[in-house]
Write an enzyme that holds these catalytic residues in place. Structure first.
Site, PDB file in Angstrom:
ATOM      1  N   ARG A 228       0.858  -1.182   0.000  1.00  0.00           N
ATOM      2  CA  ARG A 228       0.000   0.000   0.000  1.00  0.00           C
ATOM      3  C   ARG A 228       0.895   1.233   0.000  1.00  0.00           C
ATOM      4  O   ARG A 228       2.077   1.166   0.340  1.00  0.00           O
ATOM      5  CB  ARG A 228      -0.905   0.011   1.232  1.00  0.00           C
ATOM      6  CG  ARG A 228      -1.870  -1.177   1.335  1.00  0.00           C
ATOM      7  CD  ARG A 228      -2.715  -1.062   2.585  1.00  0.00           C
ATOM      8  NE  ARG A 228      -3.681  -2.151   2.710  1.00  0.00           N
ATOM      9  CZ  ARG A 228      -3.461  -3.281   3.371  1.00  0.00           C
ATOM     10  NH1 ARG A 228      -2.291  -3.473   3.975  1.00  0.00           N
ATOM     11  NH2 ARG A 228      -4.395  -4.215   3.441  1.00  0.00           N
TER      12      ARG A 228
ATOM     13  N   LYS B  37      -2.334  -1.737   7.226  1.00  0.00           N
ATOM     14  CA  LYS B  37      -3.669  -1.211   7.494  1.00  0.00           C
ATOM     15  C   LYS B  37      -4.238  -1.838   8.755  1.00  0.00           C
ATOM     16  O   LYS B  37      -4.316  -3.057   8.891  1.00  0.00           O
ATOM     17  CB  LYS B  37      -4.582  -1.497   6.298  1.00  0.00           C
ATOM     18  CG  LYS B  37      -5.945  -0.848   6.394  1.00  0.00           C
ATOM     19  CD  LYS B  37      -6.742  -1.131   5.125  1.00  0.00           C
ATOM     20  CE  LYS B  37      -8.117  -0.484   5.160  1.00  0.00           C
ATOM     21  NZ  LYS B  37      -8.870  -0.765   3.916  1.00  0.00           N
TER      22      LYS B  37
ATOM     23  N   HIS C  54      -2.029   2.521  -6.352  1.00  0.00           N
ATOM     24  CA  HIS C  54      -2.610   1.356  -5.683  1.00  0.00           C
ATOM     25  C   HIS C  54      -2.920   0.237  -6.674  1.00  0.00           C
ATOM     26  O   HIS C  54      -3.007  -0.929  -6.276  1.00  0.00           O
ATOM     27  CB  HIS C  54      -3.884   1.772  -4.944  1.00  0.00           C
ATOM     28  CG  HIS C  54      -4.394   0.721  -4.009  1.00  0.00           C
ATOM     29  ND1 HIS C  54      -3.773   0.419  -2.807  1.00  0.00           N
ATOM     30  CD2 HIS C  54      -5.464  -0.101  -4.092  1.00  0.00           C
ATOM     31  CE1 HIS C  54      -4.452  -0.532  -2.195  1.00  0.00           C
ATOM     32  NE2 HIS C  54      -5.477  -0.871  -2.954  1.00  0.00           N
TER      33      HIS C  54
ATOM     34  N   ARG D 180      -0.671  -2.714  -6.633  1.00  0.00           N
ATOM     35  CA  ARG D 180      -0.974  -3.749  -5.643  1.00  0.00           C
ATOM     36  C   ARG D 180      -1.973  -4.757  -6.213  1.00  0.00           C
ATOM     37  O   ARG D 180      -1.836  -5.961  -5.996  1.00  0.00           O
ATOM     38  CB  ARG D 180      -1.513  -3.084  -4.376  1.00  0.00           C
ATOM     39  CG  ARG D 180      -1.917  -4.023  -3.254  1.00  0.00           C
ATOM     40  CD  ARG D 180      -2.257  -3.191  -2.017  1.00  0.00           C
ATOM     41  NE  ARG D 180      -3.011  -3.917  -1.033  1.00  0.00           N
ATOM     42  CZ  ARG D 180      -2.478  -4.689  -0.087  1.00  0.00           C
ATOM     43  NH1 ARG D 180      -1.167  -4.854  -0.044  1.00  0.00           N
ATOM     44  NH2 ARG D 180      -3.240  -5.302   0.804  1.00  0.00           N
TER      45      ARG D 180
ATOM     46  N   HIS E  96      -4.056  -9.307   4.011  1.00  0.00           N
ATOM     47  CA  HIS E  96      -5.506  -9.355   4.136  1.00  0.00           C
ATOM     48  C   HIS E  96      -5.907 -10.330   5.248  1.00  0.00           C
ATOM     49  O   HIS E  96      -5.237 -11.338   5.467  1.00  0.00           O
ATOM     50  CB  HIS E  96      -6.159  -9.797   2.825  1.00  0.00           C
ATOM     51  CG  HIS E  96      -6.096  -8.766   1.749  1.00  0.00           C
ATOM     52  ND1 HIS E  96      -6.152  -9.066   0.400  1.00  0.00           N
ATOM     53  CD2 HIS E  96      -5.986  -7.416   1.809  1.00  0.00           C
ATOM     54  CE1 HIS E  96      -6.078  -7.964  -0.313  1.00  0.00           C
ATOM     55  NE2 HIS E  96      -5.972  -6.938   0.524  1.00  0.00           N
TER      56      HIS E  96
ATOM     57  N   TYR F   3      -9.179  -8.244  -5.431  1.00  0.00           N
ATOM     58  CA  TYR F   3      -8.041  -7.669  -6.130  1.00  0.00           C
ATOM     59  C   TYR F   3      -7.651  -8.479  -7.366  1.00  0.00           C
ATOM     60  O   TYR F   3      -6.866  -8.037  -8.178  1.00  0.00           O
ATOM     61  CB  TYR F   3      -6.828  -7.620  -5.197  1.00  0.00           C
ATOM     62  CG  TYR F   3      -6.850  -6.498  -4.198  1.00  0.00           C
ATOM     63  CD1 TYR F   3      -5.883  -5.501  -4.245  1.00  0.00           C
ATOM     64  CD2 TYR F   3      -7.809  -6.425  -3.200  1.00  0.00           C
ATOM     65  CE1 TYR F   3      -5.880  -4.467  -3.327  1.00  0.00           C
ATOM     66  CE2 TYR F   3      -7.818  -5.395  -2.280  1.00  0.00           C
ATOM     67  CZ  TYR F   3      -6.857  -4.418  -2.352  1.00  0.00           C
ATOM     68  OH  TYR F   3      -6.862  -3.392  -1.447  1.00  0.00           O
TER      69      TYR F   3
END
Length: 340
Positions: free
Chosen positions: A168, A201, A279, A282, A305, A314
């Site tokens: 990220r 995150k 992004h 990614r 994740h 994704y």
């Protein structure tokens, strides 16, 4: 009320980056409604939502839903009898707060992915074009004798690292030199066998999560680039005790906002689709790992994740991969039929 709710969130160990925007939104909503929390009603929320969707700066559904969630949580806090706000408001103003957000005036979460439809992974050709452009730019600036070759090399290596490790933007910009780790199974890579992410995150506004992203053989070209940056280019700035991996010409850590602007400019100069953001690299990383045959669990842990379903959002396999898969299936089915 705001001070009390802020204190409650700090007691939950939520970060300032989570709390401050929430408090700012409540002040903004109070000003919009022209009334205090014990006077708010559902119509104020609906009018506020309409204003957010009007004009050229229309907000995304996910952003508006986040605003609704903040208002709902604050009203829940006011109505919680353990804090005494209902009794206090009734005693002072003859009115009590109410829950102004309900299922019929707030945004529902209907789909897993609510980003822009134009956002997608880079194709292999687009990645090759972007990387060739970045390398050529470094050489061109260096030959011209002008300032900027060092910054051009930094930009190129940051973008390549972002893709090669599926990072990220915040994770990329907050890397330190100490976060580059060896892999004992690949000693020839030296200290570039893995990247330790310390600013992943967080969950529900909590503290950043950590993970280690291993260098994969298909992206081993990133090792030479990182080695060149760390051992040759970065020392030219004489960073001293500063640990940041990516520095500006003034010796400061490069910010996410600055990197966004740099990437947007480079993307435009390279002539790529304007919907392709930093992004999206990614997204490309996840897609290409799946195409290379890595197990879903491995990919999920690499990108940090919590659930495989998030990783699946994704994933968008390329046309080449689909063609090869279909050819293999056709050969498997029809060859076996001919044999019978």
């Amino acid at each position: 009320m705001l001070v009390g709710w802020e204190r409650q969130q700090k007691s939950r160990l939520l970060s300032e980056a989570t709390i401050e925007p929430r408090i700012a939104l409540l002040r903004r909503f109070t000003e919009f409604a022209g009334s205090f929390p014990w006077e708010w009603n559902a119509g104020d929320v609906e009018d506020f939502t309409v204003s957010l969707m009007s004009g050229g700066a229309r907000l995304a559904p996910s952003t508006i839903r986040g605003y609704h969630l903040t208002l709902r949580m604050f009203c829940d806090y006011l109505l919680d009898g353990r804090y005494g706000w209902t009794a206090e408001c009734e005693h002072r103003f003859g009115a009590i707060p109410s829950q102004v957000c309900h299922d019929f005036n707030t945004v529902a979460h209907l789909s897993e992915y609510e980003g822009r439809p134009g956002r997608r992974p880079f194709t292999y050709d687009e990645l090759q074009h972007l990387f060739d452009f970045l390398d050529t730019r470094v050489e061109r600036v260096q030959r011209s004798g002008r300032k900027g070759a060092w910054a051009a090399l930094r930009d190129a290596q940051m973008i390549k690292t972002c893709y090669a490790y599926g990072l990220r933007r915040r994770e990329l910009c907050n890397l330190d030199v100490a976060d580059l780790r060896p892999n004992p199974h690949m000693r020839q890579w030296g200290r570039y066998g893995a990247v330790h992410v310390r600013y992943g995150k967080g969950v529900r506004g909590g503290t950043p999560r950590r993970r280690t992203v291993l260098t994969v053989p298909e992206f081993d070209w990133a090792v030479d680039g990182l080695r060149q940056w760390v051992e040759q280019a970065r020392p030219l700035l004489e960073p001293g005790t500063r640990d940041a991996l990516w520095l500006t010409e003034r010796g400061q850590r490069i910010s996410v906002k600055t990197m966004d602007h740099r990437f947007a400019w480079l993307r435009e100069q390279a002539g790529l689709d304007a919907d392709l953001s930093l992004h999206c690299l990614r997204h490309s990383y996840v897609t290409h790992l799946i195409e290379f045959g890595y197990p879903e669990r491995f990919v999920t842990e690499q990108v940090g994740h919590s659930y495989a379903s998030t990783t699946a959002i994704y994933t968008s396999v390329s046309n080449d991969f689909k063609t090869k898969t279909l050819k293999a299936a056709l050969a498997r089915v029809y060859e076996s039929t001919e044999e019978r």
